[in-house]
Motif scaffolding. Structure first.
Motif, PDB file in Angstrom:
ATOM      1  N   TYR A 138      42.916  41.428  36.333  1.00 40.65           N
ATOM      2  CA  TYR A 138      42.208  41.960  37.506  1.00 40.65           C
ATOM      3  C   TYR A 138      40.929  41.175  37.754  1.00 40.65           C
ATOM      4  CZ  TYR A 138      39.990  45.462  40.555  1.00 40.65           C
ATOM      5  OH  TYR A 138      39.363  46.098  41.597  1.00 40.65           O
ATOM      6  N   MET A 139      40.122  40.997  36.721  1.00 41.01           N
ATOM      7  CA  MET A 139      38.858  40.291  36.880  1.00 41.01           C
ATOM      8  C   MET A 139      39.084  38.816  37.217  1.00 41.01           C
ATOM      9  SD  MET A 139      36.444  42.396  36.760  1.00 41.01           S
ATOM     10  CE  MET A 139      35.228  41.092  36.917  1.00 41.01           C
ATOM     11  N   PHE A 140      40.106  38.213  36.634  1.00 43.02           N
ATOM     12  CA  PHE A 140      40.397  36.809  36.940  1.00 43.02           C
ATOM     13  C   PHE A 140      40.718  36.639  38.418  1.00 43.02           C
ATOM     14  CE2 PHE A 140      43.406  33.289  37.406  1.00 43.02           C
ATOM     15  CZ  PHE A 140      42.703  32.254  36.804  1.00 43.02           C
ATOM     16  N   ASN A 141      41.539  37.527  38.960  1.00 44.55           N
ATOM     17  CA  ASN A 141      41.926  37.417  40.361  1.00 44.55           C
ATOM     18  C   ASN A 141      40.791  37.787  41.302  1.00 44.55           C
ATOM     19  OD1 ASN A 141      45.031  36.816  40.744  1.00 44.55           O
ATOM     20  ND2 ASN A 141      44.863  38.116  38.924  1.00 44.55           N
ATOM     21  N   LEU A 142      39.922  38.706  40.900  1.00 39.85           N
ATOM     22  CA  LEU A 142      38.751  39.031  41.720  1.00 39.85           C
ATOM     23  C   LEU A 142      37.816  37.830  41.804  1.00 39.85           C
ATOM     24  CD1 LEU A 142      36.817  40.874  43.261  1.00 39.85           C
ATOM     25  CD2 LEU A 142      36.043  41.795  41.064  1.00 39.85           C
ATOM     26  N   LEU A 143      37.536  37.205  40.682  1.00 36.83           N
ATOM     27  CA  LEU A 143      36.654  36.035  40.672  1.00 36.83           C
ATOM     28  C   LEU A 143      37.297  34.860  41.398  1.00 36.83           C
ATOM     29  CD1 LEU A 143      35.375  36.369  37.005  1.00 36.83           C
ATOM     30  CD2 LEU A 143      34.003  36.637  39.079  1.00 36.83           C
ATOM     31  N   LYS A 144      38.610  34.798  41.360  1.00 37.10           N
ATOM     32  CA  LYS A 144      39.316  33.753  42.096  1.00 37.10           C
ATOM     33  C   LYS A 144      39.105  33.921  43.599  1.00 37.10           C
ATOM     34  CE  LYS A 144      43.902  31.582  42.277  1.00 37.10           C
ATOM     35  NZ  LYS A 144      45.316  31.690  41.805  1.00 37.10           N
ATOM     36  N   ALA A 145      39.144  35.165  44.080  1.00 35.04           N
ATOM     37  CA  ALA A 145      38.897  35.432  45.497  1.00 35.04           C
ATOM     38  C   ALA A 145      37.445  35.120  45.858  1.00 35.04           C
ATOM     39  CB  ALA A 145      39.232  36.886  45.817  1.00 35.04           C
ATOM     40  N   LEU A 146      36.506  35.465  44.978  1.00 33.93           N
ATOM     41  CA  LEU A 146      35.090  35.191  45.253  1.00 33.93           C
ATOM     42  C   LEU A 146      34.818  33.690  45.259  1.00 33.93           C
ATOM     43  CD1 LEU A 146      33.290  37.995  43.187  1.00 33.93           C
ATOM     44  CD2 LEU A 146      33.806  37.935  45.634  1.00 33.93           C
ATOM     45  N   LYS A 147      35.481  32.969  44.368  1.00 36.05           N
ATOM     46  CA  LYS A 147      35.322  31.516  44.377  1.00 36.05           C
ATOM     47  C   LYS A 147      35.775  30.940  45.717  1.00 36.05           C
ATOM     48  CE  LYS A 147      37.169  27.308  42.264  1.00 36.05           C
ATOM     49  NZ  LYS A 147      38.147  26.741  41.277  1.00 36.05           N
ATOM     50  N   ARG A 148      36.848  31.476  46.255  1.00 35.32           N
ATOM     51  CA  ARG A 148      37.386  30.999  47.531  1.00 35.32           C
ATOM     52  C   ARG A 148      36.394  31.201  48.675  1.00 35.32           C
ATOM     53  NH1 ARG A 148      41.281  27.922  50.273  1.00 35.32           N
ATOM     54  NH2 ARG A 148      41.697  28.881  52.276  1.00 35.32           N
ATOM     55  N   ILE A 149      35.875  32.407  48.822  1.00 34.28           N
ATOM     56  CA  ILE A 149      34.973  32.665  49.952  1.00 34.28           C
ATOM     57  C   ILE A 149      33.613  32.006  49.745  1.00 34.28           C
ATOM     58  CG2 ILE A 149      36.164  34.822  50.492  1.00 34.28           C
ATOM     59  CD1 ILE A 149      33.740  36.318  49.331  1.00 34.28           C
ATOM     60  N   HIS A 150      33.159  31.908  48.507  1.00 35.52           N
ATOM     61  CA  HIS A 150      31.871  31.255  48.249  1.00 35.52           C
ATOM     62  C   HIS A 150      31.965  29.759  48.529  1.00 35.52           C
ATOM     63  CE1 HIS A 150      30.540  34.717  45.351  1.00 35.52           C
ATOM     64  NE2 HIS A 150      30.604  35.083  46.625  1.00 35.52           N
ATOM     65  N   HIS A 151      33.150  29.186  48.370  1.00 28.47           N
ATOM     66  CA  HIS A 151      33.354  27.774  48.697  1.00 28.47           C
ATOM     67  C   HIS A 151      33.085  27.515  50.179  1.00 28.47           C
ATOM     68  CE1 HIS A 151      35.173  23.797  48.933  1.00 28.47           C
ATOM     69  NE2 HIS A 151      35.961  24.230  49.906  1.00 28.47           N
ATOM     70  N   PHE A 152      33.401  28.488  51.022  1.00 34.79           N
ATOM     71  CA  PHE A 152      33.157  28.357  52.459  1.00 34.79           C
ATOM     72  C   PHE A 152      31.781  28.892  52.868  1.00 34.79           C
ATOM     73  CE2 PHE A 152      37.780  28.283  52.180  1.00 34.79           C
ATOM     74  CZ  PHE A 152      38.084  27.213  53.010  1.00 34.79           C
ATOM     75  N   GLY A 153      30.945  29.229  51.897  1.00 40.77           N
ATOM     76  CA  GLY A 153      29.603  29.710  52.211  1.00 40.77           C
ATOM     77  C   GLY A 153      29.583  31.109  52.777  1.00 40.77           C
ATOM     78  N   ILE A 154      30.509  31.959  52.333  1.00 41.99           N
ATOM     79  CA  ILE A 154      30.583  33.343  52.800  1.00 41.99           C
ATOM     80  C   ILE A 154      30.055  34.254  51.696  1.00 41.99           C
ATOM     81  CG2 ILE A 154      32.087  35.205  53.594  1.00 41.99           C
ATOM     82  CD1 ILE A 154      34.078  33.063  54.482  1.00 41.99           C
TER      83      ILE A 154
END
Length: 552
Positions: A138-154
């Motif tokens: 669960y935590m791995f996939n949550l951080l994976k989603a955050l990495k994605r949006i933070h890459h776009f500056g969101i």
């Protein structure tokens, strides 16, 4: 009796919700007629302050039905906010556990976003059933989603379990609800740059007068040396209603020509009403009642006298404020008055979006410059709930109480030191020692055991609080919950003297909670770093030893 009462209450609530949902579906068909030609709405699956989500079925090729989620934004949502949310879904969505978008419909002021539907469970319902390995996934996939949006500056700004959908059976995840999103200075979302350009300007360097925070803690709340503008959220959500049109919602009419204020807030998947802010109440449910005039002469005289006194006091306060030098130190701390020095300070404006219990310290202390680190803190709070089996972990009625609760876990000295890094000064009446995260989580989960030498039995300690005595009653109540059952195996042996010696051994926990590695608490400590500048990023968190051998 209590169980029966709860069942009756739940049934009554469900019936009322179903009846209300049917009416809302009819209104949605009327507001956006083109939906009726493409979708068959099954029912309402989520409701927030300024949006509702419906489950619908679309007719695909070969008469195959496809389930979709329809997110209806009420007319008071500002167009820039709606367009920014759509752009976040289009640019960053559809990959790495971030919800995507299929299409969007608009009719006048009504906007409906069509998204893929992910059947999911309530976080509270599955919390007790998760194994340790499921928590790691669960935590791995949550951080994976955050990495994605933070890459776009969101910056999501509202990371919480109800905004991270989870299907336990299919192992599918989706980060949703970008209604409060903001951009970093390097954001790739063009419309977030528009919102960001209206954000408060200024430095994080401040003078240090103190304002009392309850009877335990105080924190400075002063204006920056440069002049500040209104926050982006307040500006973006201020929209005049059409003078030629009367807005109608939930059967109540709006006055023509009045300005409508709305704070974009939506919930997908779970019914969540604890996000309503008093400053942004839906004005459609508020009736303005004109007060009757005072007719008797004594009351008129008393009213006039009070008005004159109030005007005089305000005038004196303004005069004192205008004549007060800005570099003086306040002397009203812990006193039942506000000095002229504090009155002369401008109230600081800073983004404050998010859900209580998940706001980062820099949000609670109103630091104007907030980064993607606030999403990481929220992820840390979710991880803390998973490891301790307590949800919600923090429950406070205001930001200052929330800050005091954070101190009970992370320590007062550490909180004060972190606040200094972004120009804030916190005073605490008593030093609170930081808690050991492993001991805290194990106590709350109920894994502490003791051995009784007299009987040879392993006994479970009563669930005890891992928090200092100064913690608030509200926080203590939020930490109460059912105690976990620990499985044991009993073995009987006969001693040499003929006595029957009974030995009880603890059996292995099939869910793995008896063998949580140190790496889990090390990651938790880095996620809950009080200093946003040194808080771990989503990218680095995925490389942490806790996620060793997991596919990136």
């Amino acid at each position: 009796f209590q169980t029966t009462k709860k069942c009756i209450t739940r049934t009554f609530f469900t019936l009322n919700f179903s009846l209300g949902a049917s009416t809302d579906i009819e209104k949605l068909y009327e507001a956006v007629p083109q939906l009726g030609n493409l979708f068959k709405i099954k029912g309402k699956i989520g409701e927030g302050t300024f949006s509702s989500v419906y489950l619908a079925v679309a007719q695909g090729r070969g008469n195959q039905e496809e389930k979709v989620a329809l997110k209806h934004l009420i007319p008071t949502s500002h167009p820039v906010r709606i367009a920014a949310e759509l752009q976040c879904l289009i640019v960053a969505g559809g990959q790495d556990n971030v919800m995507g978008v299929k299409c969007c419909f608009r009719k006048n002021d009504h906007v409906v976003i069509v998204m893929p539907y992910l059947e999911h469970e309530s976080f509270l319902d599955i919390l007790n059933s998760l194994s340790f390995e499921e928590v790691r996934d669960y935590m791995f996939n949550l951080l994976k989603a955050l990495k994605r949006i933070h890459h776009f500056g969101i910056v999501h700004r509202d990371v919480k379990p109800s905004n991270f959908l989870y299907n336990q059976q299919l192992k599918q995840y989706a980060l949703v609800d970008f209604g409060l999103a903001q951009g970093t200075p390097e954001t790739k979302i063009e419309l977030l740059k528009v919102i960001q350009s209206e954000a408060p300007q200024g430095s994080c360097t401040y003078t240090k007068p103190q304002i009392t925070l309850g009877s335990q803690v105080s924190v400075t709340s002063t204006a920056p040396r440069h002049s500040t503008h209104q926050s982006a959220t307040k500006t973006a959500n201020k929209r005049p209603c059409s003078a030629s049109q009367t807005q109608i919602k939930e059967g109540h009419k709006r006055k023509e020509g009045q300005e409508c204020f709305a704070h974009q807030r939506s919930v997908f998947g779970e019914r969540n009403f604890n996000v309503r802010s008093p400053a942004f109440q839906d004005r459609s449910t508020v009736k303005l009642v004109k007060q009757p005039k005072v007719t008797d002469i004594p009351s008129r005289k008393l009213s006039a006298k009070k008005k004159a006194t109030s005007t005089l006091n305000n005038g004196l306060a303004k005069k004192a404020a205008s004549s007060c030098p800005a570099n003086l130190t306040c002397d009203c701390y812990a006193k039942d008055r506000v000095c002229s020095i504090c009155l002369s300070r401008r109230q600081q404006v800073a983004p404050r979006a998010g859900t209580p219990g998940f706001r980062a310290p820099e949000v609670l202390i109103k630091c104007p410059h907030q980064s993607t680190a606030i999403d990481i803190w929220s992820a840390g709070i979710i991880f803390l709930s998973l490891l301790s089996d307590r949800y919600p972990f923090y429950k406070a009625g205001d930001d200052l109480t929330a800050l005091a609760q954070i101190m009970t876990i992370r320590g007062s000295r550490e909180t004060i030191q972190a606040a200094r890094t972004f120009g804030k000064s916190i005073l605490c009446s008593k030093e609170i020692v930081a808690q050991d995260l492993r001991k805290l989580c194990e106590r709350l989960r109920g894994n502490s055991t003791s051995f009784d030498n007299s009987t040879g039995d392993v006994q479970i300690k009563p669930q005890e609080s891992a928090l200092p005595a100064e913690i608030s009653n509200a926080f203590e109540a939020s930490l109460q919950g059912p105690q976990k059952h620990i499985h044991y195996q009993k073995q009987h042996h006969h001693g040499g003297d003929g006595r029957d010696v009974r030995i009880t051994e603890k059996g292995a926990d099939p869910k793995g909670w008896d063998n949580v590695p140190d790496e889990a608490y090390d990651l938790l400590d880095k996620l809950l770093d009080l200093n946003p500048a040194t808080r771990i990023t989503a990218k680095d968190a995925l490389l942490h030893p806790f996620f060793r051998n997991m596919k990136q």
